[in-house]
Design an enzyme around this catalytic site. Structure first.
Site, short mmCIF file in Angstrom:
data_model
loop_
_atom_site.label_atom_id
_atom_site.label_comp_id
_atom_site.label_asym_id
_atom_site.label_seq_id
_atom_site.Cartn_x
_atom_site.Cartn_y
_atom_site.Cartn_z
N CYS A 8 140.20 7.17 42.70
CA CYS A 8 140.24 8.59 42.37
C CYS A 8 140.31 8.71 40.84
O CYS A 8 140.04 7.74 40.14
CB CYS A 8 141.38 9.31 43.07
SG CYS A 8 143.05 8.91 42.51
N ASN A 11 144.55 7.65 39.80
CA ASN A 11 145.18 6.63 40.62
C ASN A 11 146.67 6.91 40.86
O ASN A 11 147.48 6.00 40.90
CB ASN A 11 144.97 5.23 40.02
CG ASN A 11 145.33 4.09 40.95
OD1 ASN A 11 145.77 3.05 40.49
ND2 ASN A 11 145.15 4.24 42.23
N CYS A 13 147.43 10.06 43.05
CA CYS A 13 147.52 10.97 44.20
C CYS A 13 146.71 10.47 45.40
O CYS A 13 147.26 9.99 46.38
CB CYS A 13 147.05 12.38 43.82
SG CYS A 13 148.09 13.21 42.61
N ARG A 14 145.39 10.61 45.30
CA ARG A 14 144.53 10.34 46.45
C ARG A 14 144.33 8.85 46.74
O ARG A 14 144.50 8.41 47.87
CB ARG A 14 143.17 11.02 46.25
CG ARG A 14 143.28 12.54 46.17
CD ARG A 14 141.99 13.17 45.74
NE ARG A 14 141.73 12.89 44.32
CZ ARG A 14 140.63 13.23 43.67
NH1 ARG A 14 139.65 13.84 44.31
NH2 ARG A 14 140.49 12.97 42.39
N SER A 15 143.94 8.09 45.73
CA SER A 15 143.64 6.67 46.01
C SER A 15 144.88 5.86 46.41
O SER A 15 144.76 4.99 47.28
CB SER A 15 142.87 6.02 44.86
OG SER A 15 143.55 6.10 43.64
N ASP A 122 141.41 17.14 44.83
CA ASP A 122 142.54 16.61 44.08
C ASP A 122 143.72 17.55 44.26
O ASP A 122 143.68 18.70 43.83
CB ASP A 122 142.18 16.49 42.60
CG ASP A 122 143.21 15.71 41.80
OD1 ASP A 122 144.35 15.55 42.28
OD2 ASP A 122 142.87 15.27 40.70
#
Length: 150
Positions: A8, A11, A13-15, A122
């Site tokens: 993401c 690095n 939140c999402r990934s 995001d």
């Protein structure tokens, strides 16, 4: 051993969530999962507290992760690189050396049969609800990725 990278922007939140979710679905002896960001804003930091919290709600611990930046070397290490959105895709592909590198990169929601979206939004600037929605999207995609690795 298969090696999977989740990417993401920062690095945090999402990934990290995608990394933790996929790790919870595969045998760590057969599949190595990591995550990275296309920007270096948060290198060395733990995942966002809200990502940690939503993972914890699902019995996943991501507090051992540390943000890092995606590098060209990642193309040599990983078999598949799943990105969260088109911006991440373009940033990763811009570092590709050839078509083999590019072939490793895909949008993570392409793996999900349930999602009608192409991109994982995001959740950084939103509230906790956004993190719950992102978790659900990533969980669906990671279920399909895990099945494909068997």
């Amino acid at each position: 051993m298969k090696k999977i990278l989740m990417v993401c922007l920062g690095n945090i939140c999402r990934s990290p969530l995608a990394e933790g979710i996929l790790k919870s679905k595969v045998n760590g002896k057969d599949v190595f999962v990591d995550s990275a960001g296309t920007a270096a804003y948060h290198v060395g930091n733990l995942p966002d507290e809200r990502s940690i919290e939503v993972a914890k709600k699902h019995q996943i611990d991501i507090t051992n992760q540390s943000a890092r930046k995606f590098t060209m070397k990642d193309f040599d290490i990983f078999d598949s690189i799943f990105v969260m959105d088109k911006s991440n895709y373009h940033n990763v592909v811009a570092l590709a050396r050839d078509d083999n590198d590019i072939a490793k990169v895909s949008l993570i929601l392409d793996a999900s049969e349930k999602s009608t979206l192409l991109e994982v939004p995001d959740p950084y600037y939103g509230g906790n609800e956004g993190f719950d929605k992102v978790y659900t999207m990533l969980d669906d995609a990671c279920n399909e990725i895990a099945k494909s690795l068997i």
